[in-house]
Design a protein around this motif. Structure first.
Motif, PDB file in Angstrom:
ATOM      1  N   ILE A  89      -8.706   9.465  -6.912  1.00 26.48           N
ATOM      2  CA  ILE A  89      -9.643   9.466  -5.803  1.00 26.48           C
ATOM      3  C   ILE A  89      -9.542   8.119  -5.097  1.00 26.48           C
ATOM      4  CG2 ILE A  89     -11.187  11.110  -6.917  1.00 26.48           C
ATOM      5  CD1 ILE A  89     -13.063   8.773  -7.537  1.00 26.48           C
ATOM      6  N   ILE A  90      -9.867   8.129  -3.824  1.00 24.87           N
ATOM      7  CA  ILE A  90      -9.714   6.927  -3.004  1.00 24.87           C
ATOM      8  C   ILE A  90     -11.075   6.384  -2.634  1.00 24.87           C
ATOM      9  CG2 ILE A  90      -8.747   5.965  -0.891  1.00 24.87           C
ATOM     10  CD1 ILE A  90      -6.692   6.934  -2.961  1.00 24.87           C
ATOM     11  N   LYS A  91     -11.279   5.109  -2.966  1.00 29.08           N
ATOM     12  CA  LYS A  91     -12.482   4.385  -2.565  1.00 29.08           C
ATOM     13  C   LYS A  91     -12.069   3.024  -2.047  1.00 29.08           C
ATOM     14  CE  LYS A  91     -15.624   6.581  -5.914  1.00 29.08           C
ATOM     15  NZ  LYS A  91     -16.561   6.351  -7.045  1.00 29.08           N
ATOM     16  N   ASP A  92     -12.505   2.703  -0.838  1.00 25.05           N
ATOM     17  CA  ASP A  92     -12.165   1.410  -0.213  1.00 25.05           C
ATOM     18  C   ASP A  92     -10.659   1.171  -0.208  1.00 25.05           C
ATOM     19  OD1 ASP A  92     -14.892   0.905   0.136  1.00 25.05           O
ATOM     20  OD2 ASP A  92     -15.044   0.074  -1.887  1.00 25.05           O
ATOM     21  N   ASN A  93      -9.911   2.243   0.158  1.00 26.00           N
ATOM     22  CA  ASN A  93      -8.440   2.155   0.254  1.00 26.00           C
ATOM     23  C   ASN A  93      -7.789   1.757  -1.068  1.00 26.00           C
ATOM     24  OD1 ASN A  93      -8.334   2.920   2.957  1.00 26.00           O
ATOM     25  ND2 ASN A  93      -8.667   0.824   3.655  1.00 26.00           N
ATOM     26  N   THR A  94      -8.430   2.102  -2.164  1.00 24.80           N
ATOM     27  CA  THR A  94      -7.883   1.824  -3.483  1.00 24.80           C
ATOM     28  C   THR A  94      -7.888   3.114  -4.309  1.00 24.80           C
ATOM     29  OG1 THR A  94      -8.718  -0.441  -3.430  1.00 24.80           O
ATOM     30  CG2 THR A  94      -8.106   0.451  -5.585  1.00 24.80           C
ATOM     31  N   ALA A  95      -6.785   3.362  -5.009  1.00 29.62           N
ATOM     32  CA  ALA A  95      -6.660   4.575  -5.826  1.00 29.62           C
ATOM     33  C   ALA A  95      -7.292   4.352  -7.196  1.00 29.62           C
ATOM     34  CB  ALA A  95      -5.192   4.941  -5.995  1.00 29.62           C
ATOM     35  N   HIS A  96      -8.100   5.332  -7.618  1.00 30.89           N
ATOM     36  CA  HIS A  96      -8.732   5.266  -8.925  1.00 30.89           C
ATOM     37  C   HIS A  96      -8.327   6.514  -9.708  1.00 30.89           C
ATOM     38  CE1 HIS A  96     -11.437   1.927  -7.752  1.00 30.89           C
ATOM     39  NE2 HIS A  96     -11.395   2.513  -6.555  1.00 30.89           N
TER      40      HIS A  96
ATOM     41  N   ASP B 235     -15.731  13.644  -2.716  1.00 31.54           N
ATOM     42  CA  ASP B 235     -14.788  12.566  -3.004  1.00 31.54           C
ATOM     43  C   ASP B 235     -13.440  12.873  -2.344  1.00 31.54           C
ATOM     44  OD1 ASP B 235     -16.583  11.125  -4.484  1.00 31.54           O
ATOM     45  OD2 ASP B 235     -15.896  11.880  -6.430  1.00 31.54           O
ATOM     46  N   SER B 236     -12.751  11.812  -1.940  1.00 30.87           N
ATOM     47  CA  SER B 236     -11.424  11.979  -1.354  1.00 30.87           C
ATOM     48  C   SER B 236     -10.383  11.911  -2.455  1.00 30.87           C
ATOM     49  CB  SER B 236     -11.159  10.888  -0.312  1.00 30.87           C
ATOM     50  OG  SER B 236     -12.034  11.045   0.796  1.00 30.87           O
TER      51      SER B 236
ATOM     52  N   PRO C  77       0.831  -1.216   0.000  1.00 32.73           N
ATOM     53  CA  PRO C  77       0.000   0.000   0.000  1.00 32.73           C
ATOM     54  C   PRO C  77       0.860   1.259   0.000  1.00 32.73           C
ATOM     55  CG  PRO C  77      -0.800  -1.582   1.609  1.00 32.73           C
ATOM     56  CD  PRO C  77       0.529  -2.098   1.131  1.00 32.73           C
ATOM     57  N   ALA C  78       0.456   2.222  -0.811  1.00 32.92           N
ATOM     58  CA  ALA C  78       1.181   3.499  -0.870  1.00 32.92           C
ATOM     59  C   ALA C  78       0.622   4.438   0.200  1.00 32.92           C
ATOM     60  CB  ALA C  78       1.021   4.125  -2.252  1.00 32.92           C
ATOM     61  N   LEU C  79       1.521   5.149   0.872  1.00 40.32           N
ATOM     62  CA  LEU C  79       1.107   6.109   1.895  1.00 40.32           C
ATOM     63  C   LEU C  79       0.711   7.420   1.220  1.00 40.32           C
ATOM     64  CD1 LEU C  79       0.813   6.695   4.934  1.00 40.32           C
ATOM     65  CD2 LEU C  79       3.163   7.554   4.897  1.00 40.32           C
ATOM     66  N   VAL C  80      -0.531   7.850   1.398  1.00 37.34           N
ATOM     67  CA  VAL C  80      -1.019   9.054   0.727  1.00 37.34           C
ATOM     68  C   VAL C  80      -1.759   9.941   1.723  1.00 37.34           C
ATOM     69  CG1 VAL C  80      -1.237   7.918  -1.512  1.00 37.34           C
ATOM     70  CG2 VAL C  80      -3.203   7.976   0.048  1.00 37.34           C
ATOM     71  N   THR C  81      -1.884  11.192   1.340  1.00 37.10           N
ATOM     72  CA  THR C  81      -2.695  12.158   2.087  1.00 37.10           C
ATOM     73  C   THR C  81      -3.812  12.623   1.180  1.00 37.10           C
ATOM     74  OG1 THR C  81      -0.776  12.910   3.348  1.00 37.10           O
ATOM     75  CG2 THR C  81      -2.680  14.368   3.301  1.00 37.10           C
ATOM     76  N   VAL C  82      -5.015  12.688   1.717  1.00 36.71           N
ATOM     77  CA  VAL C  82      -6.167  13.041   0.899  1.00 36.71           C
ATOM     78  C   VAL C  82      -6.824  14.322   1.411  1.00 36.71           C
ATOM     79  CG1 VAL C  82      -6.608  10.639   0.275  1.00 36.71           C
ATOM     80  CG2 VAL C  82      -7.749  11.633   2.273  1.00 36.71           C
ATOM     81  N   ALA C  83      -7.615  14.911   0.546  1.00 38.01           N
ATOM     82  CA  ALA C  83      -8.425  16.080   0.878  1.00 38.01           C
ATOM     83  C   ALA C  83      -9.724  15.966   0.103  1.00 38.01           C
ATOM     84  CB  ALA C  83      -7.700  17.376   0.528  1.00 38.01           C
ATOM     85  N   PRO C  84     -10.785  16.560   0.595  1.00 35.44           N
ATOM     86  CA  PRO C  84     -12.070  16.432  -0.101  1.00 35.44           C
ATOM     87  C   PRO C  84     -12.136  17.294  -1.355  1.00 35.44           C
ATOM     88  CG  PRO C  84     -12.308  17.845   1.826  1.00 35.44           C
ATOM     89  CD  PRO C  84     -10.914  17.285   1.879  1.00 35.44           C
ATOM     90  N   VAL C  85     -12.839  16.788  -2.338  1.00 31.85           N
ATOM     91  CA  VAL C  85     -13.179  17.600  -3.501  1.00 31.85           C
ATOM     92  C   VAL C  85     -14.239  18.605  -3.044  1.00 31.85           C
ATOM     93  CG1 VAL C  85     -14.159  17.566  -5.824  1.00 31.85           C
ATOM     94  CG2 VAL C  85     -12.669  15.705  -5.055  1.00 31.85           C
ATOM     95  N   GLU C  86     -14.107  19.862  -3.442  1.00 29.15           N
ATOM     96  CA  GLU C  86     -14.980  20.915  -2.935  1.00 29.15           C
ATOM     97  C   GLU C  86     -15.791  21.572  -4.040  1.00 29.15           C
ATOM     98  OE1 GLU C  86     -13.045  23.750  -0.492  1.00 29.15           O
ATOM     99  OE2 GLU C  86     -11.926  22.256   0.670  1.00 29.15           O
ATOM    100  N   SER C  87     -16.904  22.144  -3.620  1.00 32.76           N
ATOM    101  CA  SER C  87     -17.711  22.993  -4.497  1.00 32.76           C
ATOM    102  C   SER C  87     -17.439  24.435  -4.090  1.00 32.76           C
ATOM    103  CB  SER C  87     -19.189  22.652  -4.342  1.00 32.76           C
ATOM    104  OG  SER C  87     -19.983  23.518  -5.124  1.00 32.76           O
ATOM    105  N   GLN C  88     -16.915  25.234  -4.997  1.00 27.10           N
ATOM    106  CA  GLN C  88     -16.505  26.595  -4.657  1.00 27.10           C
ATOM    107  C   GLN C  88     -17.044  27.604  -5.666  1.00 27.10           C
ATOM    108  OE1 GLN C  88     -12.348  27.187  -4.036  1.00 27.10           O
ATOM    109  NE2 GLN C  88     -12.189  25.701  -2.382  1.00 27.10           N
ATOM    110  N   GLN C  89     -17.069  28.866  -5.198  1.00 24.33           N
ATOM    111  CA  GLN C  89     -17.421  29.982  -6.082  1.00 24.33           C
ATOM    112  C   GLN C  89     -16.126  30.531  -6.700  1.00 24.33           C
ATOM    113  OE1 GLN C  89     -20.645  31.676  -6.566  1.00 24.33           O
ATOM    114  NE2 GLN C  89     -21.361  29.689  -5.835  1.00 24.33           N
ATOM    115  N   MET C  90     -16.051  30.545  -8.004  1.00 25.30           N
ATOM    116  CA  MET C  90     -14.862  31.036  -8.694  1.00 25.30           C
ATOM    117  C   MET C  90     -15.247  31.939  -9.858  1.00 25.30           C
ATOM    118  SD  MET C  90     -12.051  27.971  -8.888  1.00 25.30           S
ATOM    119  CE  MET C  90     -11.320  27.255  -7.421  1.00 25.30           C
TER     120      MET C  90
END
Length: 347
Positions: free
Chosen positions: A295-302, A326-327, A27-40
């Protein structure tokens, strides 16, 4: 075997091998953050600068000899002393006025006592009306003289208080106009001070932005180190006053990290903001085929291929098979493979 068929078989074998290898990799060690909805919105870079909200020249409000004054660069709080001016004659005048007040108060006390005595005698017809009138006149004169002496003393004490000028706001000293030992006249420049906690940003914008300039709007700016901070629109001059026919806009710095006179780049929205899907810039992985994210789902990178759009600060708009919440990987995605198992690290 035909060359084309051979290449096809090799391709299928390589794909299968890579998928198997990905599944067998630790397993690769990763850091995640949420996908956001923003005003741009699209941003225009405008050269701007910061300035102190208040720059004031402190003048001597009374004459005297300078005893001390604040040093250049010294920081003072509201109401703190900026220096001291001395006038030796003030002490003599205070003594003189206090003696005059004491003397006039004694005379007033005597006349008030005499008034009571004369009124008592008048009731018994033992004094004349002229004596009563003279006492009344002397009493009024004495009260007026006492009030005048007290007023002169109050004025002198006010002048003495001005021998010690105070800071009208939190400030730092930028210039001295006098030196200790120097005699200074009333109205002469003493010090120049600049506010230190009310820094504002000044920018000149094309008139076409007038519909977007609204008080309270939060804009961003970039300092000379490339860091992004926020500022709030506080006002503007509703006229094209400069030679280039631009409008002057004032903003308050929300970061408290600017110093007066610092050059910055203001990021001005060119249109009204719209809602977009955005990720941190570090989530993007660039290859010859284009940009992608994991993106990460069930500890798997997609791996998800995306197209980029608007950018604002550390975030950038993306379009692809991805949704808010999404993470997405922002650390450890450089060597990550599709379908590889991952281990989540701390942010």
């Amino acid at each position: 075997m035909k060359p084309l068929l051979f290449k096809t078989l090799i391709s299928f074998w390589m794909i299968g091998w890579l998928q198997g290898a990905s599944a067998q990799m630790p397993p690769a060690l990763v850091t995640v953050a949420p996908v956001e909805s923003q005003q741009m919105a699209p941003l225009r870079k405008i050269a701007a600068y910061s300035k102190a909200k208040y720059i004031t020249t402190i003048k001597a409000e009374t004459s005297g000899r300078v005893i001390e004054l604040a040093s250049i660069g010294e920081q003072v709080e509201t109401g703190e002393s900026l220096g001291l001016i001395a006038d030796e004659t003030y002490a003599l005048r205070i003594t003189e006025l206090k003696n005059a007040i004491t003397s006039e108060q004694a005379n007033l006390d005597f006349l008030e006592s005499e008034s009571k005595r004369l009124q008592s005698l008048s009731a018994k017809n033992l004094t004349s009306q002229s004596a009563l009138d003279k006492n009344k006149s002397d009493l009024l004169t004495s009260k007026a003289k006492l009030a005048q002496a007290q007023s002169r003393l109050a004025q002198l004490q006010d002048s003495i208080s001005k021998l010690n000028p105070k800071a009208p706001f939190n400030a730092f000293v930028t210039e001295q106009f006098a030196q200790p030992g120097q005699y200074i006249d009333q109205g002469q420049n003493f010090l120049r001070i600049m506010s230190r906690d009310q820094t504002e940003i000044i920018a000149h914008l094309p008139v076409k932005f007038k519909q977007l300039i609204q008080g309270g709007k939060i804009w961003q700016y970039q300092n000379q180190s490339g860091q992004i901070f926020e500022a709030k629109v506080t006002g503007y001059v509703p006229a094209a006053t400069s030679n280039s026919r631009q409008m002057q806009v004032h903003l308050s710095d929300l970061s408290d990290q600017l110093i007066p006179g610092e050059a910055i780049t203001l990021l001005v929205p060119e249109t009204e903001p719209k809602t977009v899907i955005a990720v941190h810039r570090d989530a993007l992985v660039y290859r010859r085929q284009g940009a992608s994210v994991f993106i990460i789902k069930d500890n798997t990178a997609h791996k998800i291929d995306v197209e980029t759009g608007l950018a604002q600060g550390h975030y950038i708009q993306i379009n692809g098979n991805i949704k808010p919440g999404d993470s997405v990987v922002i650390r450890g995605n450089e060597r990550l493979r599709d379908q590889q198992s991952v281990e989540l690290g701390n942010n």
